[in-house]
Design a protein around this motif. Structure first.
Motif, PDB file in Angstrom:
ATOM      1  N   VAL A 136      58.866  22.984  34.744  1.00 42.67           N
ATOM      2  CA  VAL A 136      57.642  22.758  33.979  1.00 42.67           C
ATOM      3  C   VAL A 136      56.894  24.083  33.879  1.00 42.67           C
ATOM      4  O   VAL A 136      56.891  24.886  34.814  1.00 42.67           O
ATOM      5  N   THR A 158      57.891  20.929  29.274  1.00 39.41           N
ATOM      6  CA  THR A 158      58.966  20.818  30.245  1.00 39.41           C
ATOM      7  C   THR A 158      60.165  21.578  29.703  1.00 39.41           C
ATOM      8  O   THR A 158      60.374  21.659  28.492  1.00 39.41           O
ATOM      9  N   ALA A 168      57.819  16.191  36.074  1.00 38.84           N
ATOM     10  CA  ALA A 168      56.803  16.199  35.023  1.00 38.84           C
ATOM     11  C   ALA A 168      55.704  15.181  35.318  1.00 38.84           C
ATOM     12  O   ALA A 168      54.511  15.459  35.130  1.00 38.84           O
ATOM     13  N   ILE A 178      49.943  20.876  31.373  1.00 37.38           N
ATOM     14  CA  ILE A 178      51.379  21.100  31.251  1.00 37.38           C
ATOM     15  C   ILE A 178      51.639  21.561  29.823  1.00 37.38           C
ATOM     16  O   ILE A 178      51.368  20.830  28.872  1.00 37.38           O
ATOM     17  N   GLU A 220      62.257  14.117  35.183  1.00 39.43           N
ATOM     18  CA  GLU A 220      61.091  13.403  34.678  1.00 39.43           C
ATOM     19  C   GLU A 220      60.058  13.177  35.782  1.00 39.43           C
ATOM     20  O   GLU A 220      58.852  13.196  35.533  1.00 39.43           O
TER      21      GLU A 220
END
Length: 220
Positions: free
Chosen positions: A49, A44, A28, A41, A25
């Motif tokens: 990513v 994920t 991201a 982005i 996390e």
């Protein structure tokens, strides 16, 4: 662009699913914070990513921002690696598809620890920006008909000291360590130290960008 964390499977085995998910996390979050106009982005993918940018030049700038943040603020995280390719994509339902995406994924999977691999269009853009590019020659990739010229972005190693078991960056001051042969290794935890002691050859085989100073140079 695909960016992922080196040694994520080993990290999960040593530190557990919850800790590994927390670190994924963070990648991201750091990537989102580095986005500029035209960057995004896409999604994920576990420890990775998938990002897009409008041009090869802006893609390189985005990667530089992510690496800088990950290195300066990412204590207790694995080293990143990645792959970048430039070309047309098909956009559907906020996702991207096509040969460009597939080749970027293949190139990223071939990257070593702390290595960003580029295809020819991105390497050309990197040189135009004054960045150092290393020609690695053509490589064959699964489901790609012809060998693809591959280049490495010539960045200095930003790894620092890396735990050879879970691939996390660690601060050698106060970290557990041991000597194997003529080298000293540092670890993020006693669990990693114990695993290395039990099977050193298993981890030595994957040591590439690990700080392994000669034992006589160590003050710890």
């Amino acid at each position: 662009m695909f960016l992922d964390m080196s040694g994520y499977t080993a990290l999960t085995e040593v530190h557990g699913d919850e800790r590994a998910a927390d670190i994924a996390e963070r990648l991201a979050t750091f990537s989102a914070a580095a986005l500029a106009d035209g960057d995004r982005i896409v999604k994920t993918l576990g420890d990775a990513v998938l990002l897009t940018s409008r041009t090869a030049r802006t893609a390189l700038a985005l990667i530089a921002r992510i690496l800088d943040t990950w290195t300066t603020r990412g204590d207790g995280v694995p080293v990143l690696r990645g792959g970048v390719h430039y070309g047309p994509v098909v956009e559907r339902n906020n996702d991207v598809f096509g040969a460009t995406v597939n080749l970027a994924a293949r190139v990223a999977a071939a990257a070593a620890t702390d290595q960003i691999l580029l295809t020819a269009p991105v390497a050309t853009a990197a040189r135009a920006e004054g960045l150092r590019v290393i020609d690695l020659g053509p490589r064959a990739f699964r489901n790609v008909s012809d060998p693809v010229p591959v280049y490495a972005l010539g960045i200095d190693c930003l790894c620092g000291t890396i735990d050879p078991v879970c691939r996390m960056r660690v601060d050698p001051l106060g970290a557990p360590s041991l000597t194997h042969g003529e080298r000293r290794f540092w670890f993020c935890s006693t669990s990693c130290t114990e695993q290395f002691t039990a099977e050193p050859d298993r981890y030595l085989a994957s040591v590439d960008c690990v700080d392994t100073r000669p034992t006589h140079a160590s003050t710890l």
